[in-house]
Write an enzyme that holds these catalytic residues in place. Structure first.
Site, PDB file in Angstrom:
ATOM      1  N   TYR A 175       0.820  -1.218   0.000  1.00 25.27           N
ATOM      2  CA  TYR A 175       0.000   0.000   0.000  1.00 25.27           C
ATOM      3  C   TYR A 175       0.852   1.265   0.000  1.00 25.27           C
ATOM      4  O   TYR A 175       0.560   2.246   0.678  1.00 25.27           O
ATOM      5  CB  TYR A 175      -0.992   0.003   1.177  1.00 25.27           C
ATOM      6  CG  TYR A 175      -1.898  -1.199   1.170  1.00 25.27           C
ATOM      7  CD1 TYR A 175      -3.005  -1.248   0.341  1.00 25.27           C
ATOM      8  CD2 TYR A 175      -1.615  -2.316   1.950  1.00 25.27           C
ATOM      9  CE1 TYR A 175      -3.830  -2.368   0.298  1.00 25.27           C
ATOM     10  CE2 TYR A 175      -2.433  -3.449   1.913  1.00 25.27           C
ATOM     11  CZ  TYR A 175      -3.535  -3.462   1.086  1.00 25.27           C
ATOM     12  OH  TYR A 175      -4.345  -4.564   1.045  1.00 25.27           O
ATOM     13  N   GLY A 176       1.925   1.261  -0.797  1.00 25.26           N
ATOM     14  CA  GLY A 176       2.765   2.444  -0.920  1.00 25.26           C
ATOM     15  C   GLY A 176       2.085   3.525  -1.731  1.00 25.26           C
ATOM     16  O   GLY A 176       0.956   3.385  -2.189  1.00 25.26           O
ATOM     17  N   ARG A 428       5.296  17.854 -18.531  1.00 23.67           N
ATOM     18  CA  ARG A 428       6.652  18.412 -18.525  1.00 23.67           C
ATOM     19  C   ARG A 428       7.393  17.690 -17.408  1.00 23.67           C
ATOM     20  O   ARG A 428       7.018  17.772 -16.244  1.00 23.67           O
ATOM     21  CB  ARG A 428       6.612  19.916 -18.277  1.00 23.67           C
ATOM     22  CG  ARG A 428       7.987  20.540 -18.136  1.00 23.67           C
ATOM     23  CD  ARG A 428       7.964  22.030 -17.847  1.00 23.67           C
ATOM     24  NE  ARG A 428       9.291  22.460 -17.448  1.00 23.67           N
ATOM     25  CZ  ARG A 428       9.714  22.556 -16.186  1.00 23.67           C
ATOM     26  NH1 ARG A 428       8.882  22.274 -15.188  1.00 23.67           N
ATOM     27  NH2 ARG A 428      10.942  22.925 -15.933  1.00 23.67           N
ATOM     28  N   ALA A 429       8.441  16.969 -17.769  1.00 28.63           N
ATOM     29  CA  ALA A 429       9.081  16.037 -16.838  1.00 28.63           C
ATOM     30  C   ALA A 429       9.654  16.756 -15.627  1.00 28.63           C
ATOM     31  O   ALA A 429      10.262  17.832 -15.735  1.00 28.63           O
ATOM     32  CB  ALA A 429      10.174  15.261 -17.557  1.00 28.63           C
ATOM     33  N   ASP A 430       9.483  16.115 -14.461  1.00 26.73           N
ATOM     34  CA  ASP A 430      10.070  16.593 -13.218  1.00 26.73           C
ATOM     35  C   ASP A 430      11.260  15.739 -12.798  1.00 26.73           C
ATOM     36  O   ASP A 430      11.905  16.030 -11.790  1.00 26.73           O
ATOM     37  CB  ASP A 430       9.018  16.589 -12.100  1.00 26.73           C
ATOM     38  CG  ASP A 430       8.460  15.200 -11.843  1.00 26.73           C
ATOM     39  OD1 ASP A 430       9.019  14.496 -10.991  1.00 26.73           O
ATOM     40  OD2 ASP A 430       7.480  14.806 -12.491  1.00 26.73           O
ATOM     41  N   GLU A 483      -0.249  18.694 -11.156  1.00 24.23           N
ATOM     42  CA  GLU A 483       0.730  19.225 -10.212  1.00 24.23           C
ATOM     43  C   GLU A 483       1.401  20.428 -10.867  1.00 24.23           C
ATOM     44  O   GLU A 483       1.735  20.386 -12.061  1.00 24.23           O
ATOM     45  CB  GLU A 483       1.785  18.190  -9.862  1.00 24.23           C
ATOM     46  CG  GLU A 483       1.298  17.100  -8.945  1.00 24.23           C
ATOM     47  CD  GLU A 483       2.393  16.120  -8.592  1.00 24.23           C
ATOM     48  OE1 GLU A 483       2.212  15.400  -7.610  1.00 24.23           O
ATOM     49  OE2 GLU A 483       3.414  16.081  -9.322  1.00 24.23           O
TER      50      GLU A 483
END
Length: 586
Positions: A175-176, A428-430, A483
Site C-alpha cells: 500500500y505504498g 513536462r518532466a520533473d 501538479e
C-alpha cells in the site's frame, strides 16, 4: 495518506495484402513521390508486436523475458505490443513494465480469457507506484488467481475494455504511494480497491463495488459507482457521460486483422460490449499503412494522401516535418506506445478542420529544438460544427524532457469544435534526463480554443505557466489531475502580473459557459518551499461557469495555495497534506 518525498520522482498471415516494402523504401524520401502502388496497406507488424495463441509454447517465459527488460526502463527505447488471439490461457501472470501494451484480439473482452492475471506492481521502485507510467491493458477477461487482480499504475496507463471476474486492487504491494489512473468501458465483477491511490477516473463501466478514496475519485456513466458525496468521501459521480466514443482497437476476423471503430454514444452508461457485439464499423488492415521505425514523415504523409490510415508499430519515430491528417474519418493508431519525436522544432502532428478523425495510442516526445506546438487539432479560428462526428484524441500522451532535453511552447492546441479528449497525460518532466526550469521549458500544456470541447480524463502537469488554458465556449471537463512545476526557482519565476503563480486550469475571462467536475491541483515547490500559489483554478464569475468538486493540496508543505478558485476556498497550510476543497462554484 503519506505523501512521497519526491513524486514520480509473427504476425503470420495478415489481411490480404502485398508484402510490406523494404525498410529502405520506407525510409527513402523518393518513395513519397512514387506511384500509389509503392505504399500498399497491410503487411507485417514487425518484431515488437508479439502474437500468442493458446497453443504457443512457453508463453509465460516470453512474458517474463519482456518484463525483465521493461520493468525499470522508464526512459528506455524498448516498445512492445502483446496480442492474444481469442481463446483461453491458463496459468498466466502477465507483468507489465514500461511501454508495454497487452490486448486481446476478440471483438469482446470475453473472447480472450486469462485464468490468471495482468499485473502492475512497484517492486522496482521500492513499493512506490507513482512512476508506473506508460503501459496499458485492453480487451481481455481475467479470472485472477487470488480472486483480485493488481493494477497499481500512475498516469498514462489505461485499463480499457477489460472484464475482471473478481476484484481489482489499484495499490502496490504494501500500500505504498500511488498516483493514477483511468478505467473505461470495463467491468469489474467484484470490488475495486484504490487504497493509496490519490485520484482516479472511471468512465462508462460497471463495478461490483468501490471501497475508499483519498483525494479525488470521479465517475461518469459507471454502473455501481458510489453516490455523489464530495468532499467526504471525495466521490464526484455523474450518472452518464455526455458524449463518448471508445478507442479503436485491433482484432481478428477469422485470419484477417481489422481495426474496430466504436460508434459515438450520448449520455453513455455502462460498457459498449456487455450486451453482445459492440456497435460500430471495421476497417481491414489493408486500409492502413503499417509504419515501422525509420519511415520518413514524407512517406507517412504520402500514405495519408493516398487514402490510407496510419498504424504505428512499436518503436521511436523521428519526424523532420509535420504529419498532416487532412482527411475526414482518418485513423491514426499506435501500438505499444509508438513514440513520435519532432526534430528541428516542427509540430509533430496537425489535424485539419475535418470530421471524425481518430487519434489513439501513441506518445509524442518533444525534440531538443523548441516546437511552437506538438499536436494541433484543427486550424485556428475554425467554427465548423462537428457534433455529429467529432475528432477523438484517446490515450495520446505528450512528454517534454525526461528521456532527454526537450522543449515546446505549447504541447496540445485544440481548435476544432466538439473534439473529445479522452484520457491524456501531458507532462513536462520533473525527473529523468534533460530536466530543469529552462532546460525543458514548456509554458503551456493544453490550450483549448475550439467551442464545445469535452475532456474526459485530463492529466496535465508541471508547466512553466498555465497547465490548461481554456478559451473556447461551452467547454466541459470530467476529471482533471495536476501538479504545478516542482522546479520553480523562486516566487518571481512564476509571478503572473499581480497574481502569485499561474493557475493550473484557467478559463478565459471572455468565456460565458463552462463546466467541470472532479478537478484537483497539487503543489510541491521543493526548490523554494516558501512559494505561494494564489489559486489552483481561475475562471470568470458568471452564472454559466460552473465547477463541482474542486481541491488543492500542498504536498508536505512544499509551497502553499492561498485559495482553491479565484479568491474562494481556504488556504492550504502546514505539512499535513490535507486538501482544501470547494464543493461548487459559484
Amino acid at each position: 495518506m503519506p505523501t512521497p518525498p519526491t513524486r514520480r520522482t509473427v504476425l503470420g498471415a495478415m489481411a490480404a495484402a502485398a508484402s510490406a516494402p523494404s525498410m529502405l523504401a520506407l525510409s527513402s524520401p523518393a518513395s513519397a513521390r512514387t506511384a500509389a502502388a509503392a505504399l500498399p496497406g497491410g503487411g507485417d507488424l514487425g518484431p515488437n508486436v508479439v502474437v500468442f495463441d493458446p497453443s504457443t509454447p512457453n508463453i509465460q517465459g516470453r512474458l517474463d523475458e519482456i518484463f525483465r527488460q521493461q520493468e525499470s526502463a522508464q526512459f528506455g527505447s524498448g516498445r512492445y505490443q502483446l496480442l492474444f488471439k481469442p481463446g483461453t490461457y491458463n496459468n498466466i501472470n502477465a507483468q507489465l513494465g514500461f511501454y508495454t501494451s497487452i490486448s486481446g484480439l476478440g471483438l469482446s473482452p470475453d473472447d480472450t480469457t486469462f485464468n490468471g492475471d495482468v499485473t502492475v506492481d512497484a517492486g522496482w521502485f521500492n513499493g512506490n507506484a507513482t512512476q508506473n507510467f506508460w503501459r496499458s491493458a485492453e480487451n481481455l477477461a481475467l479470472n485472477p488467481v487470488s480472486g483480485t487482480n493488481r493494477w497499481a499504475v500512475a498516469q498514462a496507463a489505461p485499463f480499457r475494455r477489460m472484464h475482471v471476474k473478481g476484484g481489482l486492487n489499484l495499490a502496490p504491494n504494501g500500500y505504498g504511494w500511488a498516483s493514477g489512473g483511468y478505467i473505461a468501458d470495463s467491468r469489474v465483477d467484484g470490488t475495486v480497491g484504490p487504497y493509496s491511490q490519490q485520484q482516479w477516473y472511471t468512465r462508462d463501466s460497471s463495478v461490483g463495488g468501490w471501497t475508499n478514496a483519498v483525494w479525488n475519485m470521479t465517475f461518469s456513466g459507471v454502473e455501481g459507482a458510489p453516490a455523489q458525496s464530495f468532499p467526504n468521501p471525495p466521490y464526484t459521480t455523474l450518472t452518464t457521460t455526455p458524449v463518448s466514443r471508445e478507442k479503436p482497437f485491433l482484432y481478428l476476423d477469422g485470419a484477417d486483422y481489422k481495426v474496430f471503430l466504436p460508434e459515438l454514444r450520448t449520455n453513455a452508461r455502462g460498457t459498449t460490449w456487455g450486451s453482445g457485439t459492440p456497435r460500430g464499423t471495421s476497417l481491414p488492415l489493408t486500409q492502413f499503412y503499417v509504419a515501422k521505425p525509420g519511415v520518413s514523415a514524407a512517406t507517412l504523409n504520402e500514405a495519408l494522401t493516398q487514402g490510407l490510415n496510419l498504424l504505428f508499430t512499436p518503436g521511436i519515430y523521428h519526424l523532420d516535418q509535420t504529419v498532416r491528417v487532412e482527411r475526414a474519418n482518418a485513423v491514426v493508431l499506435g501500438l505499444g506506445y509508438a513514440t513520435l519525436v519532432p526534430d528541428n522544432g516542427v509540430t509533430a502532428m496537425r489535424v485539419a478542420d475535418v470530421a471524425g478523425v481518430r487519434l489513439a495510442g501513441f506518445l509524442i516526445d518533444a525534440g531538443t529544438v523548441n516546437s511552437a506546438t506538438l499536436l494541433e487539432i484543427g486550424p485556428q479560428g475554425t467554427t465548423t460544427d462537428h457534433s455529429a462526428n467529432p475528432t477523438t484524441v484517446q490515450d495520446v500522451f505528450i512528454r517534454i524532457g525526461g528521456a532527454g532535453p526537450g522543449k515546446a511552447t505549447t504541447s496540445m492546441v485544440v481548435n476544432n469544435r466538439h473534439t473529445i479528449i479522452d484520457h491524456t497525460w501531458v507532462w513536462r518532466a520533473d525527473h529523468g534526463d534533460g530536466v530543469g526550469w529552462e532546460t525543458n521549458r514548456a509554458d503551456y500544456g493544453v490550450v483549448v480554443n475550439g467551442a464545445d470541447v469535452l475532456a474526459t480524463g485530463l492529466f496535465v502537469e508541471h508547466f512553466n505557466k498555465y497547465d490548461v488554458q481554456w478559451n473556447g465556449e461551452r467547454g466541459r471537463t470530467i476529471f482533471f489531475q495536476n501538479e504545478k512545476a516542482y522546479d520553480a526557482p523562486n516566487q518571481a519565476a512564476i509571478q503572473n502580473g499581480a497574481t502569485r503563480g499561474y493557475a493550473a486550469y484557467k478559463v478565459a475571462d471572455t468565456v460565458t459557459t463552462h463546466e467541470g467536475w472532479g478537478l484537483g491541483s497539487y503543489c510541491y515547490y521543493n526548490v523554494d518551499p516558501t512559494i505561494r500559489q494564489a489559486h489552483g483554478f481561475a475562471a470568470p464569475a458568471g452564472p454559466g461557469v460552473k465547477f463541482h468538486g474542486l481541491l488543492v493540496v500542498s504536498l508536505s508543505g512544499n509551497g502553499q495555495y492561498d485559495h482553491v478558485i479565484n479568491a474562494i476556498g481556504a488556504a492550504t497550510s502546514g505539512t499535513t497534506t490535507v486538501p482544501s476543497t470547494v464543493v461548487s462554484f459559484p
